[in-house]
Design a protein around this motif. Structure first.
Motif, PDB file in Angstrom:
ATOM      1  N   GLN A  38      33.198  78.697  24.264  1.00 13.83           N
ATOM      2  CA  GLN A  38      33.957  77.919  23.293  1.00 13.83           C
ATOM      3  C   GLN A  38      33.684  76.444  23.525  1.00 13.83           C
ATOM      4  O   GLN A  38      34.011  75.911  24.596  1.00 13.83           O
ATOM      5  CB  GLN A  38      35.455  78.207  23.402  1.00 13.83           C
ATOM      6  CG  GLN A  38      36.276  77.559  22.316  1.00 13.83           C
ATOM      7  CD  GLN A  38      37.679  78.108  22.231  1.00 13.83           C
ATOM      8  OE1 GLN A  38      38.187  78.725  23.155  1.00 13.83           O
ATOM      9  NE2 GLN A  38      38.329  77.915  21.097  1.00 13.83           N
ATOM     10  N   ALA A  39      33.064  75.845  22.545  1.00 11.55           N
ATOM     11  CA  ALA A  39      32.794  74.411  22.596  1.00 11.55           C
ATOM     12  C   ALA A  39      33.977  73.658  22.000  1.00 11.55           C
ATOM     13  O   ALA A  39      34.749  74.231  21.217  1.00 11.55           O
ATOM     14  CB  ALA A  39      31.515  74.095  21.829  1.00 11.55           C
ATOM     15  N   PRO A  40      34.143  72.397  22.333  1.00 14.85           N
ATOM     16  CA  PRO A  40      35.256  71.614  21.797  1.00 14.85           C
ATOM     17  C   PRO A  40      35.280  71.635  20.272  1.00 14.85           C
ATOM     18  O   PRO A  40      34.258  71.405  19.627  1.00 14.85           O
ATOM     19  CB  PRO A  40      34.984  70.207  22.328  1.00 14.85           C
ATOM     20  CG  PRO A  40      34.202  70.416  23.566  1.00 14.85           C
ATOM     21  CD  PRO A  40      33.342  71.610  23.298  1.00 14.85           C
ATOM     22  N   GLY A  41      36.421  71.970  19.724  1.00 20.28           N
ATOM     23  CA  GLY A  41      36.578  71.985  18.283  1.00 20.28           C
ATOM     24  C   GLY A  41      35.979  73.170  17.572  1.00 20.28           C
ATOM     25  O   GLY A  41      35.969  73.225  16.344  1.00 20.28           O
ATOM     26  N   LYS A  42      35.467  74.133  18.342  1.00 21.30           N
ATOM     27  CA  LYS A  42      34.838  75.303  17.740  1.00 21.30           C
ATOM     28  C   LYS A  42      35.541  76.578  18.182  1.00 21.30           C
ATOM     29  O   LYS A  42      36.256  76.598  19.173  1.00 21.30           O
ATOM     30  CB  LYS A  42      33.356  75.361  18.101  1.00 21.30           C
ATOM     31  CG  LYS A  42      32.538  74.211  17.535  1.00 21.30           C
ATOM     32  CD  LYS A  42      31.057  74.430  17.774  1.00 21.30           C
ATOM     33  CE  LYS A  42      30.229  73.329  17.141  1.00 21.30           C
ATOM     34  NZ  LYS A  42      28.774  73.556  17.339  1.00 21.30           N
TER      35      LYS A  42
END
Length: 120
Positions: A38-42
Motif C-alpha cells: 500500500q503506497a501513500p494515498g493508494k
C-alpha cells in the motif's frame, strides 16, 4: 497464529531487497500466501501470491522483477525484489490462509507492514 514480516528498508533504484514472513503458533497447515503493498494515498494491492502447490501469480507491475517463494517446513515465505523502482515504495504486508491445529477451517491472517522505500 501470527505472521511477522521483516526485511524492509531504504534502497536506491535498481537495487534489491528481500522480504520475509514468518508464521508462528499452532499451525496445522499454511495454504495460499501472498504479499500486498500500500503506497501513500493508494489502495492496498496484491503484489504476488503462491499456493500450497507452488503456483505463483504476480502483479503486472512487478512480473519479471519480483519472486515469491516459500519454505513449507519452516512456515516461511519470501519476496525477492530486484530492479526496484521508486514506484515500488510502499508498506508491504504479508498474508496467508492458515488452518490452526485446533480449527477445521482456514482463516486469513495479516502481518504488520514493513516499509520499503526506493530512492531515485
Amino acid at each position: 497464529v501470527q505472521l511477522q514480516a521483516s526485511g524492509g528498508g531504504l534502497v536506491q533504484a535498481g537495487g534489491s531487497l528481500s522480504l520475509s514472513c514468518a508464521a508462528s503458533g499452532s499451525i496445522g497447515s499454511m495454504n495460499r500466501m501472498g504479499w500486498y503493498r500500500q503506497a501513500p494515498g493508494k489502495q492496498r494491492e496484491l503484489v504476488a501470491a503462491i499456493t500450497s502447490g507452488g503456483s505463483t501469480n504476480y502483479a503486472d507491475s512487478v512480473s519479471g522483477r519480483f519472486t515469491i517463494s516459500r519454505d513449507n517446513a519452516k512456515y516461511l515465505f519470501y519476496l525477492q525484489m530486484n530492479s526496484l523502482k521508486p514506484e515500488d515504495t510502499a508498506v508491504y504486508y504479508c498474508n496467508a490462509v492458515i488452518m490452526a491445529v485446533s480449527s477445521g477451517y482456514g482463516m486469513t491472517y495479516w502481518g504488520k507492514g514493513t516499509l520499503v522505500t526506493v530512492s531515485s
